[in-house]
Design a protein around this motif. Structure first.
Motif, mmCIF file in Angstrom:
data_model
loop_
_atom_site.group_PDB
_atom_site.id
_atom_site.type_symbol
_atom_site.label_atom_id
_atom_site.label_comp_id
_atom_site.label_asym_id
_atom_site.label_seq_id
_atom_site.Cartn_x
_atom_site.Cartn_y
_atom_site.Cartn_z
ATOM 1 N N TRP A 38 0.823 -1.208 0.000
ATOM 2 C CA TRP A 38 0.000 0.000 0.000
ATOM 3 C C TRP A 38 0.860 1.261 0.000
ATOM 4 C CZ3 TRP A 38 -5.336 0.517 -0.234
ATOM 5 C CH2 TRP A 38 -6.039 -0.696 -0.259
ATOM 6 N N ASN A 39 0.257 2.324 -0.509
ATOM 7 C CA ASN A 39 0.933 3.615 -0.537
ATOM 8 C C ASN A 39 0.910 4.251 0.853
ATOM 9 O OD1 ASN A 39 -1.948 3.847 -0.994
ATOM 10 N ND2 ASN A 39 -1.598 6.037 -1.168
ATOM 11 N N LYS A 40 1.802 5.199 1.040
ATOM 12 C CA LYS A 40 1.982 5.754 2.384
ATOM 13 C C LYS A 40 0.752 6.495 2.882
ATOM 14 C CE LYS A 40 4.149 10.192 1.169
ATOM 15 N NZ LYS A 40 5.343 11.041 1.357
ATOM 16 N N GLU A 41 -0.037 7.092 1.987
ATOM 17 C CA GLU A 41 -1.220 7.829 2.430
ATOM 18 C C GLU A 41 -2.190 6.908 3.168
ATOM 19 O OE1 GLU A 41 0.840 10.060 -0.655
ATOM 20 O OE2 GLU A 41 0.068 7.998 -0.623
ATOM 21 N N HIS A 42 -2.342 5.693 2.651
ATOM 22 C CA HIS A 42 -3.233 4.725 3.303
ATOM 23 C C HIS A 42 -2.648 4.287 4.643
ATOM 24 C CE1 HIS A 42 -6.192 1.510 3.610
ATOM 25 N NE2 HIS A 42 -5.203 0.694 3.929
ATOM 26 N N VAL A 43 -1.362 4.051 4.687
ATOM 27 C CA VAL A 43 -0.703 3.648 5.929
ATOM 28 C C VAL A 43 -0.893 4.713 7.000
ATOM 29 C CG1 VAL A 43 1.495 3.009 6.996
ATOM 30 C CG2 VAL A 43 1.011 2.321 4.639
ATOM 31 N N ILE A 44 -0.662 5.953 6.630
ATOM 32 C CA ILE A 44 -0.806 7.067 7.573
ATOM 33 C C ILE A 44 -2.225 7.118 8.128
ATOM 34 C CG2 ILE A 44 -0.843 9.590 7.741
ATOM 35 C CD1 ILE A 44 1.468 9.574 5.663
ATOM 36 N N GLN A 45 -3.194 6.954 7.267
ATOM 37 C CA GLN A 45 -4.596 7.022 7.683
ATOM 38 C C GLN A 45 -4.937 5.902 8.667
ATOM 39 O OE1 GLN A 45 -7.460 6.409 4.520
ATOM 40 N NE2 GLN A 45 -8.960 7.712 5.516
ATOM 41 N N MET A 46 -4.492 4.682 8.374
ATOM 42 C CA MET A 46 -4.817 3.549 9.234
ATOM 43 C C MET A 46 -4.144 3.659 10.598
ATOM 44 S SD MET A 46 -6.861 1.200 7.841
ATOM 45 C CE MET A 46 -6.351 -0.452 8.302
ATOM 46 N N VAL A 47 -2.881 4.031 10.620
ATOM 47 C CA VAL A 47 -2.174 4.142 11.894
ATOM 48 C C VAL A 47 -2.734 5.297 12.716
ATOM 49 C CG1 VAL A 47 0.053 4.567 12.998
ATOM 50 C CG2 VAL A 47 -0.083 3.064 11.004
ATOM 51 N N ARG A 48 -3.086 6.387 12.058
ATOM 52 C CA ARG A 48 -3.679 7.518 12.777
ATOM 53 C C ARG A 48 -4.987 7.109 13.452
ATOM 54 N NH1 ARG A 48 -4.357 11.452 8.793
ATOM 55 N NH2 ARG A 48 -2.242 12.200 9.218
ATOM 56 N N THR B 294 13.740 3.541 5.260
ATOM 57 C CA THR B 294 13.127 3.068 6.497
ATOM 58 C C THR B 294 12.926 4.208 7.485
ATOM 59 O OG1 THR B 294 14.195 0.907 6.178
ATOM 60 C CG2 THR B 294 13.295 1.370 8.355
ATOM 61 N N LEU B 295 13.874 5.119 7.536
ATOM 62 C CA LEU B 295 13.739 6.256 8.449
ATOM 63 C C LEU B 295 12.585 7.165 8.050
ATOM 64 C CD1 LEU B 295 17.498 7.170 9.017
ATOM 65 C CD2 LEU B 295 15.930 6.105 10.651
ATOM 66 N N GLU B 296 12.201 7.137 6.784
ATOM 67 C CA GLU B 296 11.049 7.926 6.343
ATOM 68 C C GLU B 296 9.761 7.468 7.022
ATOM 69 O OE1 GLU B 296 10.502 7.879 2.162
ATOM 70 O OE2 GLU B 296 12.454 8.760 1.695
ATOM 71 N N PHE B 297 9.705 6.192 7.391
ATOM 72 C CA PHE B 297 8.464 5.670 7.958
ATOM 73 C C PHE B 297 8.083 6.405 9.243
ATOM 74 C CE2 PHE B 297 9.610 1.229 6.074
ATOM 75 C CZ PHE B 297 9.458 1.738 4.799
ATOM 76 N N ARG B 298 9.078 6.851 9.993
ATOM 77 C CA ARG B 298 8.770 7.589 11.215
ATOM 78 C C ARG B 298 8.096 8.912 10.884
ATOM 79 N NH1 ARG B 298 13.407 8.663 15.645
ATOM 80 N NH2 ARG B 298 14.423 9.548 13.809
ATOM 81 N N ASP B 299 8.434 9.496 9.748
ATOM 82 C CA ASP B 299 7.761 10.719 9.323
ATOM 83 C C ASP B 299 6.299 10.448 8.986
ATOM 84 O OD1 ASP B 299 10.182 12.091 9.550
ATOM 85 O OD2 ASP B 299 10.730 11.696 7.456
ATOM 86 N N TRP B 300 6.005 9.235 8.556
ATOM 87 C CA TRP B 300 4.630 8.876 8.210
ATOM 88 C C TRP B 300 3.768 8.661 9.456
ATOM 89 C CZ3 TRP B 300 5.243 4.271 4.219
ATOM 90 C CH2 TRP B 300 6.081 4.676 3.166
ATOM 91 N N VAL B 301 4.282 7.852 10.413
ATOM 92 C CA VAL B 301 3.419 7.353 11.489
ATOM 93 C C VAL B 301 3.880 7.761 12.887
ATOM 94 C CG1 VAL B 301 2.816 5.353 10.085
ATOM 95 C CG2 VAL B 301 4.659 5.150 11.765
ATOM 96 N N GLY B 302 4.961 8.516 12.997
ATOM 97 C CA GLY B 302 5.500 8.849 14.303
ATOM 98 C C GLY B 302 6.425 7.764 14.805
#
Length: 394
Positions: free
Chosen positions: A205-215, A290-298
């Motif tokens: 999945w794209n990051k926008e969906h990941v961000i939405q689900m984790v939020r 991988t470090l970008e993922f923290r920018d996505w979800v904290g």
């Protein structure tokens, strides 16, 4: 921060040699991968669960994980995923508690619905009831682990009367549960309701969906009073193939990507790496991505990598693990420590869960007293009582 590897156990022809491993070879290779993952410094090894070709990930993961528990010392043994929809919660309660004892607590698990539709009728279930099955079955499993004697009746299995699952969880503490999902907000809600972890296997999945689900999960975790949103337990998936020369990594991996059973013959590798966490390149590129993922979800607790799929030979997979251990994991650990708030918890371990339990601080499903969920429930109760009283007076 934990780092781990997970396998889906696919038996895939190596497109560069035309050789296909036997089931026995693939199973034995999985054992070697798990052992080497511990040797190079990974924290977690997880296996998928499958019941159909071309996969030999175990239909009953504790079979493999118990074998690994006897041959490892430190690594946490987990699943990716345990099929909560088609497996009997009683068997899950028994099998994973038994594994927990054998592994001296080095076990947790990820509950999920899986991505193989036909598995439902194979086990007498209706795929259209996927979410209700996940909700009801986990509720029963939770009770079996947290109550000595269970009286239960539901829609999807025979009732239980005065039933005790054995063995009891080690130290009276159930294995920690991550609820895994790619697309379903109901599963994020379920994880938050119980105060469990949420694993977004974002490899498709794209990051926008990941961000939405984790939020969503974080917001609901706080709503139920288990902690602040940024303290919720989050795990993410990832994929990587590395070479010190990034162009050589692309050249070597392309035939495997193009023929992979899970995404081959679809979007190009370039498009897929742009839209998803798949990273094909140098160790530094894997670190940066991988470090970008923290920018996505904290700040989060666990990062899992899929690295043994698509027909890659065992020798190559072990070499990939070596690169992770030498060039990637040390840097990621240091970088993820930077600016991490002190009140963000680490991934739960058995020792942590025991201490939390003894302190009387276990999460309360649905919200402890004083939480917003509890306050809303009290308000609804008061309104219902007032409405009932008004009807009596009329």
């Amino acid at each position: 921060m934990q780092f781990g590897v997970f396998t889906i156990g696919d038996v895939t022809t190596d497109p560069t040699t035309g050789e296909t491993p036997t089931e026995n070879e693939r199973i034995k290779a999985t054992v070697e991968i798990a052992k080497h993952a511990e040797e190079v410094g990974f924290d977690v090894f997880a296996t998928g669960q499958h019941h159909n070709p071309p996969f030999v990930a175990p239909g009953n993961p504790p079979t493999l994980l118990s074998f690994l528990a006897a041959q490892t010392e430190k690594i946490t043994l987990s699943t990716a995923t345990t099929l909560i929809t088609t497996m009997d919660p009683v068997r899950l309660a028994e099998d994973y508690a038994y594994l927990q004892h054998l592994a001296d607590g080095r076990v947790d698990l990820t509950m999920g619905r899986g991505n193989t539709g036909p598995v439902y009728p194979w086990f007498g279930k209706d795929i259209r009831a996927g979410i209700p099955l996940a909700v009801e079955n986990y509720n029963l499993l939770y009770r079996l682990w947290h109550e000595e004697q269970v009286d239960w009746q539901g829609k999807n299995r025979t009732p239980l009367s005065n039933f005790t699952a054995t063995p009891r969880p080690l130290d009276d503490v159930a294995p920690f549960v991550w609820h895994g999902s790619i697309r379903s907000p109901e599963i994020a809600e379920q994880a938050a309701y119980y105060g469990d972890g949420f694993f977004h296997n974002n490899i498709f999945w794209n990051k926008e969906h990941v961000i939405q689900m984790v939020r969503l999960y974080r917001q609901r975790y706080e709503y139920y009073g288990h902690g602040k949103a940024h303290q919720a337990y989050v795990a993410l998936g990832g994929q990587a193939f590395m070479h010190k020369n990034s162009q050589e990594a692309v050249r070597q991996f392309r035939p495997y990507f193009d023929n992979a059973p899970v995404y081959g013959h679809g979007p190009s590798m370039e498009d897929f790496t742009e839209m998803t966490p798949l990273t094909v390149g140098s160790p530094q590129q894997v670190i940066d991505r991988t470090l970008e993922f923290r920018d996505w979800v904290g700040d989060y607790q666990r990062q899992m990598f899929l690295i043994d799929h698509a027909g890659l030979p065992l020798k190559t997979v072990l070499e990939q693990l070596d690169i992770f251990g030498e060039d990637v994991l040390p840097v990621l650990r240091e970088e993820f420590k930077k600016n991490r708030p002190e009140d963000v918890p680490s991934a739960p371990t058995h020792d942590f869960l025991v201490k939390r339990h003894l302190a009387g601080e276990d999460p309360v499903p649905g919200g402890k007293e004083g939480s917003k969920a509890w306050e809303d429930a009290q308000e609804r109760k008061a309104k219902l009582e007032a409405a009932a009283k008004e009807m009596e007076n009329n």
